[in-house]
Design a protein around this motif. Structure first.
Motif, PDB file in Angstrom:
ATOM      1  N   PRO A 164      38.375  54.526  28.798  1.00  0.00           N
ATOM      2  CA  PRO A 164      38.579  53.080  28.794  1.00  0.00           C
ATOM      3  C   PRO A 164      38.027  52.460  30.077  1.00  0.00           C
ATOM      4  O   PRO A 164      38.286  52.967  31.175  1.00  0.00           O
ATOM      5  N   ILE A 165      37.269  51.370  29.931  1.00  0.00           N
ATOM      6  CA  ILE A 165      36.528  50.837  31.066  1.00  0.00           C
ATOM      7  C   ILE A 165      36.642  49.312  31.144  1.00  0.00           C
ATOM      8  O   ILE A 165      36.516  48.619  30.132  1.00  0.00           O
ATOM      9  N   VAL A 194      35.935  53.337  22.394  1.00  0.00           N
ATOM     10  CA  VAL A 194      36.199  53.186  23.829  1.00  0.00           C
ATOM     11  C   VAL A 194      36.760  51.779  24.087  1.00  0.00           C
ATOM     12  O   VAL A 194      36.093  50.778  23.829  1.00  0.00           O
ATOM     13  N   ASP A 195      37.989  51.728  24.568  1.00  0.00           N
ATOM     14  CA  ASP A 195      38.588  50.430  24.885  1.00  0.00           C
ATOM     15  C   ASP A 195      37.868  49.845  26.103  1.00  0.00           C
ATOM     16  O   ASP A 195      37.610  50.559  27.091  1.00  0.00           O
ATOM     17  N   SER A 196      37.534  48.572  26.030  1.00  0.00           N
ATOM     18  CA  SER A 196      36.806  47.955  27.142  1.00  0.00           C
ATOM     19  C   SER A 196      37.267  46.520  27.370  1.00  0.00           C
ATOM     20  O   SER A 196      37.795  45.862  26.468  1.00  0.00           O
ATOM     21  N   PHE A 197      37.063  46.072  28.591  1.00  0.00           N
ATOM     22  CA  PHE A 197      37.430  44.715  29.008  1.00  0.00           C
ATOM     23  C   PHE A 197      36.356  44.239  29.973  1.00  0.00           C
ATOM     24  O   PHE A 197      36.050  44.929  30.948  1.00  0.00           O
ATOM     25  N   VAL A 198      35.777  43.093  29.696  1.00  0.00           N
ATOM     26  CA  VAL A 198      34.714  42.557  30.545  1.00  0.00           C
ATOM     27  C   VAL A 198      35.053  41.115  30.892  1.00  0.00           C
ATOM     28  O   VAL A 198      35.376  40.318  30.008  1.00  0.00           O
ATOM     29  N   LYS A 199      34.979  40.806  32.173  1.00  0.00           N
ATOM     30  CA  LYS A 199      35.327  39.450  32.618  1.00  0.00           C
ATOM     31  C   LYS A 199      34.425  39.043  33.773  1.00  0.00           C
ATOM     32  O   LYS A 199      34.174  39.833  34.684  1.00  0.00           O
ATOM     33  N   ILE A 200      33.933  37.814  33.694  1.00  0.00           N
ATOM     34  CA  ILE A 200      33.138  37.257  34.787  1.00  0.00           C
ATOM     35  C   ILE A 200      33.949  36.126  35.417  1.00  0.00           C
ATOM     36  O   ILE A 200      34.398  35.208  34.721  1.00  0.00           O
ATOM     37  N   TYR A 201      34.135  36.212  36.712  1.00  0.00           N
ATOM     38  CA  TYR A 201      34.988  35.266  37.430  1.00  0.00           C
ATOM     39  C   TYR A 201      34.143  34.117  37.969  1.00  0.00           C
ATOM     40  O   TYR A 201      33.187  34.347  38.716  1.00  0.00           O
ATOM     41  N   PRO A 202      34.474  32.887  37.597  1.00  0.00           N
ATOM     42  CA  PRO A 202      33.654  31.739  38.002  1.00  0.00           C
ATOM     43  C   PRO A 202      33.772  31.422  39.492  1.00  0.00           C
ATOM     44  O   PRO A 202      34.841  31.566  40.093  1.00  0.00           O
ATOM     45  N   GLY A 203      32.654  31.011  40.062  1.00  0.00           N
ATOM     46  CA  GLY A 203      32.653  30.499  41.429  1.00  0.00           C
ATOM     47  C   GLY A 203      32.791  31.525  42.529  1.00  0.00           C
ATOM     48  O   GLY A 203      32.952  31.166  43.694  1.00  0.00           O
ATOM     49  N   VAL A 204      32.748  32.818  42.179  1.00  0.00           N
ATOM     50  CA  VAL A 204      32.880  33.844  43.214  1.00  0.00           C
ATOM     51  C   VAL A 204      31.582  34.627  43.340  1.00  0.00           C
ATOM     52  O   VAL A 204      30.758  34.653  42.426  1.00  0.00           O
TER      53      VAL A 204
END
Length: 239
Positions: A164-165, A194-204
């Motif tokens: 998992p990633i 495959v469990d996955s999580f993708v996140k893009i953080y704004p302004g950083v």
């Protein structure tokens, strides 16, 4: 090739920072935090500035407070990148500290943890460490991994992922821009097993989770949001 963002906001390294202690794991100096009786461990793999970065150790203590035994090895053997050394560029430094060697060392650390009787292990990698962590995810020796503003990673790295990633990316990142993160997400989406999580953080920007200014409330808040997402991922899978 590494870019300037890898070197921005270098931390003031401190060998005495953090609430934990430094031990040697088969010759590898390691910052350790949390109870050694825990059955769950988290391996944190630093960026190019190494394991004495105060914000990284502070995060290790935060993870340890959730019940994990946390280890932060010195994969650079006392030789973190020094941006003030103009004669030794990043490219030259990387010749001595490639991620392949980091991967081999990380596997040894996982073996040590398993030998201690620890049954569940997660790993998080920052910048340079992100490449090492995605390599670890290709085996079944680890329960979950998190990549935070990773460097040196490519689409091919994700094709063999088994663990998992989670990928936590910055909106402003020349090394691993959001467009590339979305390619990683596409590859992972084609692997339903495959469990996955993708996140893009704004302004950083690249490095925001460990190279933030403690006086900047907004920067601290953005870093803490990513820290919580990382902890949530480990709570889900490292148990």
């Amino acid at each position: 090739m590494a870019g300037t963002q890898c070197c921005e906001n270098p931390p003031a390294l401190s060998s005495s920072s953090g609430h934990g202690s430094v031990f040697e794991l088969r010759g590898l100096k390691t910052y350790v935090s949390g109870s050694s009786d825990s059955q769950k461990a988290i391996l944190l793999i630093s960026d190019i500035f190494g394991y004495e970065a105060p914000n990284l150790r502070k995060l290790a203590d935060k993870v340890a407070a959730e019940g994990y035994y946390v280890v932060v090895p010195d994969f650079f053997y006392g030789d973190p990148y020094n941006p003030e050394n103009m004669e030794r560029t990043m490219e030259v430094w990387l010749q001595s500290h490639g991620t392949d060697k980091g991967f081999e060392d990380a596997k040894q650390v996982i073996t040590i943890l398993k030998d201690k009787g620890i049954s569940a292990i997660g790993a998080a990698g920052f910048c340079w460490g992100g490449k090492v962590v995605v390599q670890l995810a290709t085996s079944e020796n680890i329960q979950a991994v998190v990549l935070l503003h990773p460097s040196f990673v490519s689409v091919d790295d994700f094709k063999e992922v088994k663990a998992p990633i989670a990928i936590l990316g910055a909106e402003i990142d020349h090394l691993t821009p959001p467009e590339l993160i979305m390619q990683f997400k596409e590859i992972l989406s084609s692997k339903p097993e495959v469990d996955s999580f993708v996140k893009i953080y704004p302004g950083v920007a690249h490095g925001w989770t460990v190279r933030y200014n403690e006086e900047d409330k907004k920067a601290v808040q953005s870093a803490e949001e990513a820290h919580q997402d990382m902890l949530n991922w480990f709570a889900k899978h490292v148990k």
